[in-house]
Motif scaffolding. Structure first.
Motif: not given
Ligand SMILES: Cc1cc2nc3c(=O)[nH]c(=O)nc-3n(C[C@H](O)[C@H](O)[C@H](O)COP(=O)(O)OP(=O)(O)OC[C@H]3O[C@@H](n4cnc5c(N)ncnc54)[C@H](O)[C@@H]3O)c2cc1C
Ligand code: FES
Ligand code: FES
Lengths: 292, 160
Positions: B48-56
């Motif tokens: 899990v990392v953030w893509l823009d504002e959300v974790p993906v």
């Protein structure tokens, strides 16, 4: 390490652009939305598109709105956005019930409404949700838009009426006075349904005036059960009749045995969850009409 | 194709194959190996990392999809002045044992606290429900996130 086969990649910036790219690359091209079904399939080489058309930047597909007495949900709306949408939840609480149980919060940040429906996995929760509340798919192609009831959208497992070169742009649902609910049994948090049922009810006094029943993962034709709906309409909204509607629903589905359970268990769940979803919808109906 | 991705505030320009997954872009191209790679099937959440504002889950995102976007990884959690309260919480409360799940857990925890500064135990368990930990039994992960929530609130009071 799972690696997809090679493909060409294009980012679409508008619906027109996406349709143009689909036309340019032809039938071996695929749209990618959240990618949470397609990328795993590509990693396993179950899907090997030659070109991927990314629609994540198509702004016009990302909105939830109310237009002409219709709730309209753009194809690129993420599960997390539908879950947190006040306007969707106010008219159709079934969305909140279902979205809370679709995958996990991180997957819900990525997976989309359009991708869920176009994937047409027999276990996809939203297929049954939209079938229960009689949603309509708005599909766009070179010739313009057409509207197809969700109940006629699926042509088989993993198959829909969306043709090569077409895009699902939105799903819309007529807003009317009704109450809805969704009930799901899963083996563990974030898993696909063993079975699930969605229900919608409109009452006229104590009589059921409209009923919608959607079933997930149990092989109901087009994710709904008209026989159980017809049984309910015109009769009183009682627990006994909801239980009977559940039995009818169970009789009309074709579950298959798999690692999530045997056929008789899934049939039992179909009956029980249908009755419970109807009960929950009824409670919401009364809740709403007592406030008023 | 050429992509430009802003990772933890730095813009990286790279030539990549469209089939490269974001997790491998971060680990192999940028050498940011804090992001772990586990199940490869979007189930374990260690990636899990953030893509823009959300974790993906970065094992299920193509690097090319991040073109023109911002990514935040565990390396971008601390701001130079010290550990992020979430990191400090994991340290104080023994929130990790082998550490394999930890980067993903912390990225989701940071996002949770940004959106809900005072989460209940249930909120925390729900937030990380798509992420597996084979060591801690989750108890100490929940405590770590609560620790961070309480210390952030205290810090804000001091600053106010
Ligand atoms: C770990 C995990 C758990 C999950 N659990 C559940 C669950 O419990 N319940 C559930 O219902 N789902 C579950 N899902 C699936 C998820 O809800 C969606 O099915 C998935 O995210 C598909 O949406 P997407 O946007 O990622 O679609 P994609 O993977 O991008 O696309 C899926 C298919 O639809 C096509 N497509 C996408 N958008 C369009 C469009 N606008 N027009 C035409 N074609 C289009 C693509 O070409 C592709 O064939 C789970 C997924 C994962 C990874
Ligand atoms: S490696 Fe991405 S979820 Fe497991
Ligand atoms: S600390 Fe080992 S998997 Fe979580």
């Amino acid at each position: 390490m799972q690696v997809p086969a090679q493909f060409q990649y294009e980012k679409a910036t508008s619906v027109e652009h996406a349709l143009g790219l689909l036309g340019k690359y032809g039938p071996e091209s695929r749209v990618v939305a959240g990618g949470h079904s397609l990328i795993p399939m590509m990693k396993l080489r179950l899907a090997q598109p030659q070109a991927l058309i990314d629609i994540n930047e198509v702004e016009e597909l990302t909105r939830i709105s109310v237009e002409e007495h219709m709730l309209r949900i753009g194809a690129m709306v993420r599960h997390a956005e539908l879950l947190s949408s006040a306007v969707a939840g106010e008219h159709f609480p079934i969305f909140h019930d279902a979205e809370k149980l679709i995958a996990d919060p991180v997957v819900r940040n990525r997976g989309t409404i359009g991708g869920s429906l176009c994937q047409a996995d027999p276990s996809e929760d939203l297929s049954a949700v939209f079938a229960a509340i009689r949603g309509e798919a708005v599909i766009q192609g070179g010739e313009g838009q057409r509207v197809v009831p969700i109940r006629e959208f699926f042509t088989g497992p993993y198959e829909t009426v969306v043709a090569d070169g077409e895009l699902l742009v939105a799903v819309r649902v007529p807003i009317r006075s009704s109450a809805s609910a969704y009930q799901k049994v899963e083996r563990r948090a974030g898993d696909w349904a063993v079975a699930a049922a969605g229900a919608e009810l409109r009452l006229d006094g104590d009589t059921v005036a409209e009923a919608g029943i959607g079933l997930t993962a149990v092989g109901a034709a087009n994710f709904h059960v008209p026989e159980a709906e017809e049984f309910l309409v015109g009769g009183p909204a009682t627990a006994e009749r909801f239980a009977r509607a559940g039995e009818i629903a169970a009789e009309h589905c074709q579950p298959v045995a798999d690692q999530r359970g045997p056929v008789d268990y899934k049939r039992h769940l179909a009956a029980t969850l249908t009755a419970r979803a109807l009960g929950a919808a009824l409670a919401r109906w009364h809740g709403r009409h007592q406030e008023a | 194709m050429e992509i430009n991705v802003t990772v933890n505030g730095t813009v990286y320009q790279r030539e990549v194959e469209p089939r490269l997954l974001l997790v491998h872009f971060l680990r192999d191209e940028l050498r940011l190996t804090g992001t772990h790679w586990g199940c490869d099937t979007s189930n374990c959440g260690t990636c899990v990392v953030w893509l823009d504002e959300v974790p993906v889950k970065s094992c299920t995102v193509l690097a090319v999809m991040a073109d023109g976007h911002r990514v935040r990884t565990v390396e971008g959690l601390a701001d130079g002045a010290g550990l992020d309260p979430v990191q400090e919480g994991f340290r104080q409360c023994h929130g990790l044992q082998c550490g394999f799940c930890t980067p993903g857990m912390m990225m989701t925890a940071r996002w949770l606290l940004d959106n809900n500064p005072d989460p209940s135990e249930e909120d925390i368990r729900e937030a990380v429900s798509g992420q597996l930990c084979r060591c801690t039994g989750y108890e100490n992960i929940v405590r770590s996130v609560r620790w961070a929530a309480e210390h952030e609130a205290a810090q804000e009071e001091v600053q106010a």
